[in-house]
Design a protein around this motif. Structure first.
Motif, PDB file in Angstrom:
ATOM      1  N   LEU A 135       3.123   4.757 -17.180  1.00  0.00           N
ATOM      2  CA  LEU A 135       3.246   4.358 -18.582  1.00  0.00           C
ATOM      3  C   LEU A 135       4.632   3.803 -18.886  1.00  0.00           C
ATOM      4  CD1 LEU A 135       1.375   7.362 -20.262  1.00  0.00           C
ATOM      5  CD2 LEU A 135       0.544   5.015 -19.960  1.00  0.00           C
ATOM      6  N   LEU A 136       5.617   4.159 -18.067  1.00  0.00           N
ATOM      7  CA  LEU A 136       6.975   3.611 -18.213  1.00  0.00           C
ATOM      8  C   LEU A 136       7.175   2.340 -17.394  1.00  0.00           C
ATOM      9  CD1 LEU A 136       9.041   6.927 -18.023  1.00  0.00           C
ATOM     10  CD2 LEU A 136       8.747   5.470 -20.043  1.00  0.00           C
ATOM     11  N   GLY A 137       6.129   1.898 -16.695  1.00  0.00           N
ATOM     12  CA  GLY A 137       6.219   0.682 -15.890  1.00  0.00           C
ATOM     13  C   GLY A 137       6.838   0.888 -14.527  1.00  0.00           C
ATOM     14  N   LEU A 138       6.889   2.122 -14.042  1.00  0.00           N
ATOM     15  CA  LEU A 138       7.513   2.408 -12.751  1.00  0.00           C
ATOM     16  C   LEU A 138       6.495   2.687 -11.653  1.00  0.00           C
ATOM     17  CD1 LEU A 138      10.282   4.852 -14.066  1.00  0.00           C
ATOM     18  CD2 LEU A 138      10.469   2.384 -13.664  1.00  0.00           C
ATOM     19  N   HIS A 139       5.205   2.626 -11.980  1.00  0.00           N
ATOM     20  CA  HIS A 139       4.157   2.904 -10.999  1.00  0.00           C
ATOM     21  C   HIS A 139       2.897   2.160 -11.409  1.00  0.00           C
ATOM     22  CE1 HIS A 139       1.810   5.128  -8.041  1.00  0.00           C
ATOM     23  NE2 HIS A 139       0.964   5.497  -8.986  1.00  0.00           N
ATOM     24  N   GLU A 140       2.150   1.681 -10.436  1.00  0.00           N
ATOM     25  CA  GLU A 140       0.930   0.923 -10.700  1.00  0.00           C
ATOM     26  C   GLU A 140      -0.226   1.873 -11.013  1.00  0.00           C
ATOM     27  OE1 GLU A 140      -1.635  -1.861 -11.530  1.00  0.00           O
ATOM     28  OE2 GLU A 140       0.447  -2.356 -11.013  1.00  0.00           O
ATOM     29  N   LEU A 141      -0.784   1.727 -12.230  1.00  0.00           N
ATOM     30  CA  LEU A 141      -1.907   2.557 -12.641  1.00  0.00           C
ATOM     31  C   LEU A 141      -3.249   1.868 -12.449  1.00  0.00           C
ATOM     32  CD1 LEU A 141      -0.538   4.119 -15.964  1.00  0.00           C
ATOM     33  CD2 LEU A 141      -0.525   5.118 -13.673  1.00  0.00           C
ATOM     34  N   GLY A 142      -3.240   0.544 -12.376  1.00  0.00           N
ATOM     35  CA  GLY A 142      -4.487  -0.197 -12.265  1.00  0.00           C
ATOM     36  C   GLY A 142      -5.130  -0.430 -13.619  1.00  0.00           C
ATOM     37  N   GLU A 143      -6.130  -1.295 -13.654  1.00  0.00           N
ATOM     38  CA  GLU A 143      -6.820  -1.612 -14.893  1.00  0.00           C
ATOM     39  C   GLU A 143      -7.557  -0.380 -15.419  1.00  0.00           C
ATOM     40  OE1 GLU A 143      -9.782  -5.101 -16.658  1.00  0.00           O
ATOM     41  OE2 GLU A 143      -9.403  -4.924 -14.497  1.00  0.00           O
ATOM     42  N   PHE A 144      -7.276  -0.064 -16.702  1.00  0.00           N
ATOM     43  CA  PHE A 144      -7.850   1.116 -17.349  1.00  0.00           C
ATOM     44  C   PHE A 144      -7.508   2.414 -16.602  1.00  0.00           C
ATOM     45  CE2 PHE A 144     -10.872  -2.396 -18.223  1.00  0.00           C
ATOM     46  CZ  PHE A 144     -10.641  -2.527 -19.595  1.00  0.00           C
ATOM     47  N   GLY A 145      -6.428   2.393 -15.836  1.00  0.00           N
ATOM     48  CA  GLY A 145      -6.013   3.585 -15.096  1.00  0.00           C
ATOM     49  C   GLY A 145      -6.889   3.912 -13.909  1.00  0.00           C
ATOM     50  N   LEU A 146      -7.688   2.932 -13.444  1.00  0.00           N
ATOM     51  CA  LEU A 146      -8.642   3.216 -12.375  1.00  0.00           C
ATOM     52  C   LEU A 146      -7.948   3.557 -11.063  1.00  0.00           C
ATOM     53  CD1 LEU A 146     -11.669   3.340 -11.757  1.00  0.00           C
ATOM     54  CD2 LEU A 146     -11.555   0.929 -11.073  1.00  0.00           C
ATOM     55  N   ARG A 147      -6.898   2.821 -10.737  1.00  0.00           N
ATOM     56  CA  ARG A 147      -6.189   3.119  -9.486  1.00  0.00           C
ATOM     57  C   ARG A 147      -5.574   4.514  -9.535  1.00  0.00           C
ATOM     58  NH1 ARG A 147      -1.494   3.655  -7.100  1.00  0.00           N
ATOM     59  NH2 ARG A 147      -1.211   2.876  -4.963  1.00  0.00           N
ATOM     60  N   TRP A 148      -5.027   4.873 -10.685  1.00  0.00           N
ATOM     61  CA  TRP A 148      -4.440   6.214 -10.825  1.00  0.00           C
ATOM     62  C   TRP A 148      -5.503   7.286 -10.618  1.00  0.00           C
ATOM     63  CZ3 TRP A 148      -5.509   9.912 -14.732  1.00  0.00           C
ATOM     64  CH2 TRP A 148      -4.667  11.045 -14.698  1.00  0.00           C
ATOM     65  N   ALA A 149      -6.676   7.117 -11.223  1.00  0.00           N
ATOM     66  CA  ALA A 149      -7.724   8.122 -11.119  1.00  0.00           C
ATOM     67  C   ALA A 149      -8.258   8.247  -9.698  1.00  0.00           C
ATOM     68  CB  ALA A 149      -8.868   7.793 -12.085  1.00  0.00           C
ATOM     69  N   LEU A 150      -8.440   7.097  -9.021  1.00  0.00           N
ATOM     70  CA  LEU A 150      -9.046   7.127  -7.688  1.00  0.00           C
ATOM     71  C   LEU A 150      -8.045   7.500  -6.603  1.00  0.00           C
ATOM     72  CD1 LEU A 150     -11.388   3.977  -7.808  1.00  0.00           C
ATOM     73  CD2 LEU A 150     -12.015   6.396  -8.050  1.00  0.00           C
ATOM     74  N   VAL A 151      -6.826   6.978  -6.706  1.00  0.00           N
ATOM     75  CA  VAL A 151      -5.837   7.178  -5.632  1.00  0.00           C
ATOM     76  C   VAL A 151      -4.961   8.399  -5.910  1.00  0.00           C
ATOM     77  CG1 VAL A 151      -3.887   6.172  -4.395  1.00  0.00           C
ATOM     78  CG2 VAL A 151      -5.826   4.730  -5.059  1.00  0.00           C
ATOM     79  N   ASP A 152      -4.308   8.420  -7.071  1.00  0.00           N
ATOM     80  CA  ASP A 152      -3.340   9.481  -7.358  1.00  0.00           C
ATOM     81  C   ASP A 152      -3.990  10.822  -7.674  1.00  0.00           C
ATOM     82  OD1 ASP A 152      -1.220   7.725  -7.024  1.00  0.00           O
ATOM     83  OD2 ASP A 152      -1.260   7.091  -9.112  1.00  0.00           O
TER      84      ASP A 152
ATOM     85  N   TRP B  87      -8.101  10.836  -4.402  1.00  0.00           N
ATOM     86  CA  TRP B  87      -7.773  10.717  -2.974  1.00  0.00           C
ATOM     87  C   TRP B  87      -6.605  11.632  -2.582  1.00  0.00           C
ATOM     88  CZ3 TRP B  87      -8.678   9.773   1.881  1.00  0.00           C
ATOM     89  CH2 TRP B  87      -7.607   9.616   2.764  1.00  0.00           C
ATOM     90  N   ALA B  88      -5.515  11.558  -3.313  1.00  0.00           N
ATOM     91  CA  ALA B  88      -4.317  12.300  -2.922  1.00  0.00           C
ATOM     92  C   ALA B  88      -4.563  13.807  -2.931  1.00  0.00           C
ATOM     93  CB  ALA B  88      -3.161  11.951  -3.858  1.00  0.00           C
ATOM     94  N   THR B  89      -5.388  14.284  -3.868  1.00  0.00           N
ATOM     95  CA  THR B  89      -5.676  15.715  -3.937  1.00  0.00           C
ATOM     96  C   THR B  89      -6.595  16.157  -2.811  1.00  0.00           C
ATOM     97  OG1 THR B  89      -5.409  15.688  -6.349  1.00  0.00           O
ATOM     98  CG2 THR B  89      -6.613  17.547  -5.382  1.00  0.00           C
ATOM     99  N   VAL B  90      -7.720  15.456  -2.661  1.00  0.00           N
ATOM    100  CA  VAL B  90      -8.689  15.831  -1.619  1.00  0.00           C
ATOM    101  C   VAL B  90      -8.068  15.694  -0.230  1.00  0.00           C
ATOM    102  CG1 VAL B  90     -10.902  15.235  -0.572  1.00  0.00           C
ATOM    103  CG2 VAL B  90     -10.667  15.255  -3.059  1.00  0.00           C
ATOM    104  N   ALA B  91      -7.356  14.599   0.001  1.00  0.00           N
ATOM    105  CA  ALA B  91      -6.739  14.383   1.312  1.00  0.00           C
ATOM    106  C   ALA B  91      -5.674  15.441   1.595  1.00  0.00           C
ATOM    107  CB  ALA B  91      -6.126  12.982   1.380  1.00  0.00           C
TER     108      ALA B  91
END
Length: 438
Positions: A176-193, A196-200
């Motif tokens: 939200l501060l522009g220091l990390h890529e969240l993806g459109e509608f936060g999709l990348r954040w939800a799927l990757v951060d 994926w990051a939790t399960v892995a």
């Protein structure tokens, strides 16, 4: 301060703590309070013999806090009771997920509406302050692998998991501060951060811990034991698991905690299997030798390395809290910082615990104790330094440093002075016989 003065300060403090430990155990204070008081005394608050600048030394402080948290998470995982069960783990899982989310949201709202911080900074601050600490909360956490106390287990297990579950919110705030890529509608954040990051992270930890337990059983044999090698194996597991997690963008803190849990659980399962199948002594062995082989438990990596890790924890705690005291000036204790800390302790933490434990069978005394003892500490410092190292603007970084350090310092003081009387009262209440039926 010169190097000689630092050696004198740290060495003298270690001697005092070692010599007066029987007296200190009877006092209503924790060692962390003493370290903080010494840091405030020699720092810019009183004598001004040294000043540690966390903004200029953020890279060093990030590494130091990262290492300390990893060692503490390993120690916490090793002490988890056997076996793992959904019924036992449900409460800490809810605390590390639902309560974590509520706490981040409440702190973010406070920072946004009352402190005037940007929304991204509020979310980041909430993520920094939300996780409870596995380093400073020793008095309310599991003391040894055989400790079956439900309150201690809940707080220890929560601290082991929420240092990893806070990371997605750190990334959300930075996005939200522009220091990390969240993806459109936060999709990348939800799927990757988040996903994926939790399960892995959990998968890497469980697989690595179980694999080391099986290898240790096959390759290390029986006594004589090499306790130094236990320490090497424990540290090696931390390094390998954390390195693998970083390489595949998984949450390394979660991975290390669950690696320790899996290591301990697997080792004890294998040891129990050996007891079920007693070894037949060879004819050449004497009866006494055969008996010793049948009754002596196999050496375990988890048990052998635990004491060493706890000693590293205590030494690291001393150094880092001295540095915290050396960062604070008198004007650091602003109403904004103190007000945020009080809101965190009195509102955000208790409310988040109540929401997270709705529908569970946790008793109200345990809910109350868990709601109060949300100790903040080294983990919060790590997340703050992580954000600074990833481009947090200097003005915002200075504001978050002040707010975080005051919250951690007040947590050390408030929780440290209340832990012994509240724990004693809780234990007396639990041991009280039920009232006779009329």
């Amino acid at each position: 301060m010169t190097n000689a003065q630092w050696f004198l300060l740290v060495g003298g403090l270690l001697l005092i703590m070692g010599l007066t430990s029987p007296i200190l155990k009877r006092l209503p204070v924790t060692p962390a309070i003493i370290y903080l008081a010494v840091g405030l005394l020699v720092g810019p608050t009183v004598l001004n013999l040294f000043h540690f600048n966390p903004l200029k030394q953020s890279a060093l402080l990030e590494v130091l806090t990262e290492v300390v948290v990893l060692i503490s998470l390993f120690s916490a995982g090793v002490k988890m009771p056997v076996p793992v069960s959904v019924a036992r783990w449900r409460t800490p899982i809810l605390l590390a997920t639902v309560s974590m989310t509520v706490s981040v949201g409440l702190v973010a709202a406070f920072a946004y509406y009352l402190l005037g911080l940007p929304l991204g900074a509020g979310v980041l601050l909430g993520a920094i302050l939300a996780p409870t600490d596995p380093v400073l909360a020793t008095d309310v956490q599991i003391r040894h692998p055989g400790d079956r106390d439900q309150l201690r287990f809940t707080l220890t297990c929560e601290a082991g998991m929420n240092d990893g579950s806070a990371f997605p919110f750190v990334m959300l705030g930075m996005g939200l501060l522009g220091l990390h890529e969240l993806g459109e509608f936060g999709l990348r954040w939800a799927l990757v951060d988040v996903l994926w990051a939790t399960v892995a992270g959990v998968a890497i930890g469980v697989a690595s811990g179980a694999a080391l337990a099986h290898l240790g059983r096959k390759l290390r044999g029986h006594p004589p034991r090499h306790k130094l090698m236990d320490d090497f194996l424990g540290l090696g597991l931390i390094g390998v698991v954390y390195g693998l997690s970083v390489l595949v963008d998984a949450w390394g803190f979660l991975a290390v905690f669950f690696a320790a849990v899996a290591l301990r659980q697997t080792e004890l399962k294998l040891a129990n299997a050996d007891l079920d199948q007693p070894v037949q002594p060879r004819p050449s062995r004497t009866e006494a030798e055969a008996k010793s082989l049948d009754t002596e438990p196999a050496p375990t990596v988890s048990g052998g390395s635990l004491v060493f890790k706890e000693h590293l924890e205590r030494l690291s705690e001393l150094v880092l809290i001295l540095l915290i005291g050396g960062t604070l000036f008198l004007d650091s204790w602003s109403w904004r910082a103190v007000g945020l800390a009080l809101f965190l302790f009195m509102v955000a933490r208790p409310a988040s615990v109540l929401v997270g434990l709705l529908g569970t069978r946790a008793t109200w005394p345990i809910r109350g104790m868990v709601g109060w003892f949300g100790v903040r500490g080294i983990g919060s410092l790590y997340y703050l330094m992580y954000a600074i190292q990833h481009g947090l603007p200097e003005a915002l970084a200075l504001e978050l440093i002040q707010l975080t350090l005051i919250a951690v310092s007040l947590s050390i003081l408030v929780h440290g002075t209340s832990v012994k009387p509240l724990m004693n009262r809780f234990l007396r209440h639990r041991r009280r016989p039920p009232a006779p039926e009329v």
